[in-house]
Design a protein around this motif. Structure first.
Motif, short mmCIF file in Angstrom:
data_model
loop_
_atom_site.label_atom_id
_atom_site.label_comp_id
_atom_site.label_asym_id
_atom_site.label_seq_id
_atom_site.Cartn_x
_atom_site.Cartn_y
_atom_site.Cartn_z
N ARG A 135 1.89 3.52 -9.40
CA ARG A 135 0.87 3.98 -10.36
C ARG A 135 1.37 5.19 -11.15
NH1 ARG A 135 -4.13 3.28 -6.09
NH2 ARG A 135 -4.68 1.12 -6.64
N THR A 136 2.09 6.09 -10.49
CA THR A 136 2.63 7.26 -11.17
C THR A 136 3.63 6.86 -12.23
OG1 THR A 136 2.33 8.65 -9.21
CG2 THR A 136 3.91 9.41 -10.85
N GLU A 161 0.81 -1.22 0.00
CA GLU A 161 0.00 0.00 0.00
C GLU A 161 0.84 1.26 0.00
OE1 GLU A 161 -3.72 1.96 2.52
OE2 GLU A 161 -2.96 -0.04 3.02
N SER A 218 0.95 4.51 -4.75
CA SER A 218 0.92 5.80 -5.44
C SER A 218 2.12 5.97 -6.35
CB SER A 218 0.88 6.94 -4.41
OG SER A 218 0.92 8.19 -5.06
N GLU A 219 3.31 5.62 -5.86
CA GLU A 219 4.53 5.78 -6.65
C GLU A 219 4.53 4.87 -7.86
OE1 GLU A 219 9.36 5.99 -5.87
OE2 GLU A 219 8.01 5.35 -4.27
#
Length: 312
Positions: free
Chosen positions: A260-261, A253, A257-258
């Motif tokens: 997906r970026t 988790e 974010s990283e």
């Protein structure tokens, strides 16, 4: 070659050849003291302004730990031995290289037992020969003889020379073979040694990530995939790996974010390239690169089953 203290770097060729040093020792004979002169032979080579010396073994082959000295040290302490190099050392080195070449050819042809024999002959002459050790280890791994391969691994991981750039192809092949033979612990120890000695590159980071994946340590797997893609943003296999991990819900988790970026950025770049390709196809001319601009060389990824991400 002869060296003169007054010669400038511009006036001479790089140093390469066999040199000797002498050490005088006093030996107590019981009835008195006598002097004994011990002569040691060295292979000396100057590369990019650095002088590297390596002792000869009993078979007159450069072997053992290398160290760097200055040109001044060579002039002051070392005596050239050109005749010895031509008559003895060079023929021995050539014979060893020919033996390893034959072994490599047999291994490439799937003749593993003949390859093992030739690698063994080479190691009798120089037990630290990097190519022969890698070749023998790969031969054992090809045959699934993990116990024998582990013995070679333990030897290689102690050899600094095994991690030099000139052995990169063999280094990568051996690490991948360790992992495929379920020797994940050894593979990670091997890669840790490479990081310690030479730092990392995109392929090394990727191979470490694959080893952590085999251990189901998905956090470390993702960490090293991120290192790989940061080193090489166009590393397509890594980007596919990220998509697969996201699809399977295996990205931790705190890294979602990283990751997906990274994937989203790669998709944007790919779409732009596709748009440019379509524009060129419609007749729009792109600015041509001038003839004197050098084209970067992209090293081919070591062949593996990774292109199709056979992770199921």
């Amino acid at each position: 070659m002869e060296l003169h203290e007054g010669a400038s770097n511009e006036d001479r060729k790089p140093i390469k050849g066999i040199f000797s040093t002498q050490e005088v020792k006093q030996v107590d004979t019981g009835t008195g003291v006598r002097k004994s002169v011990q002569k040691t032979f060295w292979f000396v080579e100057e590369v990019d302004g650095k002088v590297e010396v390596q002792p000869l073994n009993s078979n007159y082959i450069p072997a053992g730990k290398k160290r760097f000295i200055t040109v001044e040290d060579v002039i002051r302490r070392f005596q050239p031995e050109p005749e010895f190099y031509v008559s003895t050392v060079f023929p021995k080195m050539q014979e060893l290289a020919d033996t390893v070449d034959r072994a490599d050819a047999h291994r490439s042809s799937g003749e593993n037992f003949t390859a093992e024999f030739e690698y063994g002959n080479a190691l009798q002459v120089d037990e630290e020969n990097v190519r022969a050790n890698f070749g023998l280890g790969l031969t054992y791994l090809d045959r699934g003889e993990t116990s024998k391969a582990n013995n070679i691994f333990e030897r290689l991981v102690k050899l600094d020379a095994a991690f030099e750039t000139k052995h990169k192809h063999l280094f990568n092949e051996f690490g991948i073979s360790l992992r495929k033979n379920k020797m994940t612990k050894q593979a990670l120890e091997y890669y840790d040694r490479a990081l310690e000695l030479s730092g990392g590159d995109d392929h090394l980071f990727y191979n470490i990530a694959r080893a952590h994946f085999e251990k189901k340590d998905y956090a470390k797997c993702v960490d090293f995939l991120l290192k790989a893609v940061n080193s090489n943003p166009d590393f397509e296999v890594v980007l596919k790996f990220f998509v697969w991990l996201l699809d399977k819900g295996l990205v931790p988790e705190e890294r979602l974010s990283e990751v997906r970026t990274v994937v989203r950025s790669a998709e944007i770049v790919a779409n732009r390239k596709e748009a440019v390709a379509e524009a060129v196809g419609d007749g729009i001319q792109l600015e041509q690169r001038s003839a004197d601009e050098s084209t970067p060389v992209v090293e081919k990824v070591i062949d593996d089953d990774d292109d199709d991400l056979l992770l199921q």
